[in-house]
Write an enzyme that holds these catalytic residues in place. Structure first.
Site, PDB file in Angstrom:
ATOM      1  N   LYS A 202      28.091  67.183  70.854  1.00 15.21           N
ATOM      2  CA  LYS A 202      28.103  68.416  71.397  1.00 15.21           C
ATOM      3  C   LYS A 202      28.091  68.844  69.982  1.00 15.21           C
ATOM      4  CE  LYS A 202      31.198  72.228  72.709  1.00 15.21           C
ATOM      5  NZ  LYS A 202      33.088  72.141  73.165  1.00 15.21           N
ATOM      6  N   LYS A 256      25.068  69.083  74.097  1.00 20.05           N
ATOM      7  CA  LYS A 256      24.915  70.458  74.287  1.00 20.05           C
ATOM      8  C   LYS A 256      24.897  70.799  73.311  1.00 20.05           C
ATOM      9  CE  LYS A 256      28.819  73.774  75.570  1.00 20.05           C
ATOM     10  NZ  LYS A 256      30.375  73.843  76.081  1.00 20.05           N
TER      11      LYS A 256
END
Length: 332
Positions: A202, A256
């Protein structure tokens, strides 16, 4: 693979693009409704069920509307929804104890959906930011985001969500060691079948802005998240994080944001062969929708093209706010 191509005109690559039937036969990747996870925002704060200004077409749903969304997912064949809470700023604290309260709004919604629509898998978000007065994914002391103390809180949060009936836990916090501790705690508590979809890579991205509006974290956030989310310039670090989370017991892994990091998705799938997902985050969605609303892009075409990019990069599925619209279009 080294392609063997006779010289032109014996090779005419356009032959296989000549008609729709030939193009279908030669198509390498396909997009299915079964590839979609639908993120929804839920809240018990008055004023729900109105559009979020920075995310056209997306709303914060109250209790009943959340259940209706799950029913809609089932009708469309979408296999999973992911719940993100918007919490009243007045009840947020620096200790975040609401995050693992068995009767918090998320856990009540989980129980209700599992009772009404058991066939839809429920994914949850495990991070402290919706409950944190500081807006961070972890506990904060003197400006420092604490790792080990945060992980202890996240484990309690995971157990509470598993006991409420969550099928997939989504740790999005990026603290070190949290997957292993969650997995051990789930096993010890008898939740052996609960799966973990780790936000393993992420990035500290500028594409999260509309999401933070949606969950009410923008105004609360003090500083930034660069000490725990990844540097957007790094690739090899992402692979180390993926390897670490797999070794600690993650069943699935996520990259992400999505479209700006398709190279990471491709490498993760290629090198680990694990179930690999991407999150087409709020900024990606908002960017496309703004262009659509201005008449610059075709909504249906750009939506499906953007989702196909994830499949082409090797992703097994994608979290996307386009899920219901895409499902209707795919199924005709």
């Amino acid at each position: 693979m080294t392609p063997i191509l006779p010289p032109f005109p014996r090779t005419r690559l356009r032959r296989m693009r000549r008609t729709p039937a030939l193009r279908d036969l030669a198509q390498e990747h396909r997009l299915s409704v079964k590839d979609l996870i639908w993120p929804i925002f839920i809240t018990d704060v008055p004023g729900a069920n109105v559009e979020i200004s920075s995310m056209p077409g997306v709303v914060r749903r109250d209790f009943d509307a959340a259940i209706r969304a799950a029913e809609e997912a089932a009708e469309l064949g979408i296999p999973a929804i992911c719940l993100f809470p918007y919490t009243d700023p007045g009840v947020k604290t620096e200790t975040c104890e609401m995050a693992w309260d068995p009767d918090n709004f998320v856990n009540r919604v989980i129980r209700a959906i599992k009772e009404r629509v058991p066939e839809v898998a429920i994914m949850t978000d495990i991070a402290l930011d919706p409950y944190n007065a500081n807006g961070h994914d972890g506990l904060v002391r003197e400006g420092i985001i604490l790792n080990d103390e945060t992980v202890e809180c996240l484990v309690k949060m995971a157990i509470a969500q598993a006991e409420a009936g969550a099928d997939i836990l989504g740790p999005s916090d990026m603290m070190d060691g949290r997957i292993g501790m969650m997995r051990d705690a789930l096993e010890a508590a008898g939740h052996k079948e609960v799966t973990i979809l780790s936000y393993a890579a992420k990035y500290a991205s500028a594409f999260y802005g509309p999401f933070r509006d949606a969950v009410g974290a923008s105004g609360a956030l003090k500083g930034d998240k660069k000490t725990y989310q990844m540097n957007p310039a790094n690739t090899e670090e992402a692979l180390r994080l993926i390897a670490r989370d797999i070794a600690e017991g993650a069943d699935m892994v996520m990259v992400k944001p999505g479209m700006p990091y398709l190279d990471i998705c491709q490498r993760v799938k290629s090198e680990f062969g694990m179930p690999t997902y991407a999150y087409q985050v709020s900024g990606e969605y908002a960017m496309l929708m703004a262009a659509v609303q201005n008449g610059w892009l075709d909504h249906e075409k750009v939506m499906l093209e953007s989702l196909m990019a994830f499949r082409r990069a090797g992703c097994d599925g994608v979290l996307t706010y386009f899920a219901p619209a895409a499902a209707r279009l795919i199924q005709g």
